[in-house]
Motif scaffolding. Structure first.
Motif, PDB file in Angstrom:
ATOM      1  N   PRO A   2       0.819  -1.204   0.000  1.00 33.65           N
ATOM      2  CA  PRO A   2       0.000   0.000   0.000  1.00 33.65           C
ATOM      3  C   PRO A   2       0.857   1.260   0.000  1.00 33.65           C
ATOM      4  O   PRO A   2       1.949   1.276   0.539  1.00 33.65           O
ATOM      5  N   ALA A   3       0.340   2.293  -0.623  1.00 31.94           N
ATOM      6  CA  ALA A   3       1.039   3.579  -0.634  1.00 31.94           C
ATOM      7  C   ALA A   3       1.023   4.178   0.760  1.00 31.94           C
ATOM      8  O   ALA A   3       0.044   4.066   1.487  1.00 31.94           O
ATOM      9  N   MET A   4       2.109   4.789   1.124  1.00 30.28           N
ATOM     10  CA  MET A   4       2.211   5.429   2.433  1.00 30.28           C
ATOM     11  C   MET A   4       1.938   6.915   2.273  1.00 30.28           C
ATOM     12  O   MET A   4       2.427   7.537   1.337  1.00 30.28           O
ATOM     13  N   ILE A   5       1.149   7.444   3.173  1.00 31.12           N
ATOM     14  CA  ILE A   5       0.934   8.886   3.201  1.00 31.12           C
ATOM     15  C   ILE A   5       1.949   9.434   4.187  1.00 31.12           C
ATOM     16  O   ILE A   5       1.940   9.088   5.362  1.00 31.12           O
ATOM     17  N   GLY A   6       2.832  10.242   3.713  1.00 33.05           N
ATOM     18  CA  GLY A   6       3.862  10.776   4.589  1.00 33.05           C
ATOM     19  C   GLY A   6       3.787  12.282   4.670  1.00 33.05           C
ATOM     20  O   GLY A   6       3.618  12.949   3.665  1.00 33.05           O
ATOM     21  N   LEU A   7       3.900  12.785   5.857  1.00 33.46           N
ATOM     22  CA  LEU A   7       3.946  14.216   6.062  1.00 33.46           C
ATOM     23  C   LEU A   7       5.237  14.530   6.792  1.00 33.46           C
ATOM     24  O   LEU A   7       5.553  13.908   7.803  1.00 33.46           O
ATOM     25  N   ASN A   8       5.977  15.459   6.291  1.00 25.06           N
ATOM     26  CA  ASN A   8       7.258  15.805   6.868  1.00 25.06           C
ATOM     27  C   ASN A   8       7.060  16.452   8.240  1.00 25.06           C
ATOM     28  O   ASN A   8       6.437  17.498   8.355  1.00 25.06           O
ATOM     29  N   VAL A   9       7.604  15.801   9.258  1.00 27.52           N
ATOM     30  CA  VAL A   9       7.503  16.362  10.608  1.00 27.52           C
ATOM     31  C   VAL A   9       8.863  16.829  11.108  1.00 27.52           C
ATOM     32  O   VAL A   9       9.029  17.113  12.280  1.00 27.52           O
ATOM     33  N   ASP A  10       9.845  16.891  10.192  1.00 24.55           N
ATOM     34  CA  ASP A  10      11.147  17.425  10.582  1.00 24.55           C
ATOM     35  C   ASP A  10      11.000  18.918  10.821  1.00 24.55           C
ATOM     36  O   ASP A  10      10.231  19.594  10.164  1.00 24.55           O
ATOM     37  N   MET A  11      11.723  19.390  11.766  1.00 26.00           N
ATOM     38  CA  MET A  11      11.637  20.816  12.081  1.00 26.00           C
ATOM     39  C   MET A  11      12.934  21.280  12.692  1.00 26.00           C
ATOM     40  O   MET A  11      13.763  20.472  13.104  1.00 26.00           O
ATOM     41  N   LYS A  12      13.079  22.576  12.748  1.00 24.72           N
ATOM     42  CA  LYS A  12      14.247  23.122  13.424  1.00 24.72           C
ATOM     43  C   LYS A  12      14.161  22.772  14.904  1.00 24.72           C
ATOM     44  O   LYS A  12      13.121  22.339  15.400  1.00 24.72           O
ATOM     45  N   SER A  13      15.235  22.946  15.614  1.00 23.90           N
ATOM     46  CA  SER A  13      15.280  22.505  17.008  1.00 23.90           C
ATOM     47  C   SER A  13      14.394  23.336  17.934  1.00 23.90           C
ATOM     48  O   SER A  13      13.978  22.851  18.977  1.00 23.90           O
ATOM     49  N   SER A  14      14.077  24.561  17.564  1.00 22.43           N
ATOM     50  CA  SER A  14      13.242  25.378  18.435  1.00 22.43           C
ATOM     51  C   SER A  14      11.765  25.156  18.112  1.00 22.43           C
ATOM     52  O   SER A  14      11.413  24.869  16.969  1.00 22.43           O
ATOM     53  N   PRO A  15      10.911  25.291  19.105  1.00 22.09           N
ATOM     54  CA  PRO A  15       9.472  25.121  18.863  1.00 22.09           C
ATOM     55  C   PRO A  15       8.954  26.104  17.829  1.00 22.09           C
ATOM     56  O   PRO A  15       9.510  27.183  17.624  1.00 22.09           O
ATOM     57  N   VAL A  59       4.145  15.609  15.057  1.00 21.30           N
ATOM     58  CA  VAL A  59       3.772  14.215  14.790  1.00 21.30           C
ATOM     59  C   VAL A  59       2.281  14.041  15.033  1.00 21.30           C
ATOM     60  O   VAL A  59       1.574  13.385  14.257  1.00 21.30           O
ATOM     61  N   ARG A  60       1.785  14.670  16.068  1.00 20.22           N
ATOM     62  CA  ARG A  60       0.356  14.584  16.374  1.00 20.22           C
ATOM     63  C   ARG A  60      -0.477  15.262  15.283  1.00 20.22           C
ATOM     64  O   ARG A  60      -1.497  14.719  14.847  1.00 20.22           O
ATOM     65  N   VAL A  66      -3.550  12.839   8.489  1.00 25.77           N
ATOM     66  CA  VAL A  66      -3.694  11.560   7.789  1.00 25.77           C
ATOM     67  C   VAL A  66      -5.039  10.916   8.124  1.00 25.77           C
ATOM     68  O   VAL A  66      -5.745  10.419   7.243  1.00 25.77           O
ATOM     69  N   ALA A  67      -5.417  10.937   9.395  1.00 27.23           N
ATOM     70  CA  ALA A  67      -6.698  10.350   9.807  1.00 27.23           C
ATOM     71  C   ALA A  67      -7.872  11.098   9.176  1.00 27.23           C
ATOM     72  O   ALA A  67      -8.845  10.477   8.727  1.00 27.23           O
ATOM     73  N   LYS A  68      -7.791  12.426   9.106  1.00 28.18           N
ATOM     74  CA  LYS A  68      -8.852  13.208   8.461  1.00 28.18           C
ATOM     75  C   LYS A  68      -8.921  12.887   6.972  1.00 28.18           C
ATOM     76  O   LYS A  68     -10.011  12.760   6.418  1.00 28.18           O
ATOM     77  N   GLN A  69      -7.769  12.753   6.319  1.00 32.59           N
ATOM     78  CA  GLN A  69      -7.759  12.407   4.899  1.00 32.59           C
ATOM     79  C   GLN A  69      -8.412  11.044   4.671  1.00 32.59           C
ATOM     80  O   GLN A  69      -9.008  10.814   3.626  1.00 32.59           O
TER      81      GLN A  69
END
Length: 145
Positions: A2-15, A59-60, A66-69
């Motif tokens: 199955p195709a994976m739905i991926g969303l980039n959750v990488d971010m800079k170190s600060s919030p 991540v949340r 993804v769940a909404k999609q």
């Protein structure tokens, strides 16, 4: 596979701010505020009651997107994210798993039908034997209610 739905959750170190998160996921800020108001998100607050989103928050957010999609309603997403190891959480997963399987079957059937149409040379597609072969279930021929 199955195709994976991926969303980039990488971010800079600060919030990140709410605007940065909204831009990152291509969402309006009011959606993030709404998800917070219904208990899906709880970003940290800093001076002036400003929200700050950590990598865990991203991540949340990605999980919610993804769940909404996939068509899950917000109450089910909340239950899934907050009580995955409880009987109620497992019930939410089972119910939505079954519903998604049904939708995926219907989508695959529609995709097969479109592909049959693309490969059809008949003037009237409904007379094409290849097209008709994709309409094999009795339910396909029932009158709509």
């Amino acid at each position: 596979m199955p195709a994976m739905i991926g969303l980039n959750v990488d971010m800079k170190s600060s919030p990140m701010t709410i605007g940065q998160v909204a831009d990152h996921f291509n969402l309006p800020t009011h959606v993030l505020r709404h998800w917070e108001s219904v208990g899906l998100l709880s970003p940290a607050r800093v001076a002036g009651d400003r929200r700050r989103y950590t990598r865990d928050d991203l991540v949340r957010v990605a999980s919610i997107v993804v769940a909404k999609q996939a068509g899950l309603p917000l109450p089910d997403i909340r239950e899934f994210l907050t009580s995955i190891h409880t009987p109620a959480g497992k019930d939410v997963l089972r119910r939505n798993h079954r519903a998604l399987q049904v939708r995926m079957t219907a989508l695959q059937s529609a995709l097969d039908l479109l592909e049959a149409g693309l490969n059809c040379a008949h003037e009237d597609i409904t007379t094409c034997p290849n097209y008709r072969a994709h309409l094999t279930k009795p339910a396909d021929f029932q009158d709509p209610v």
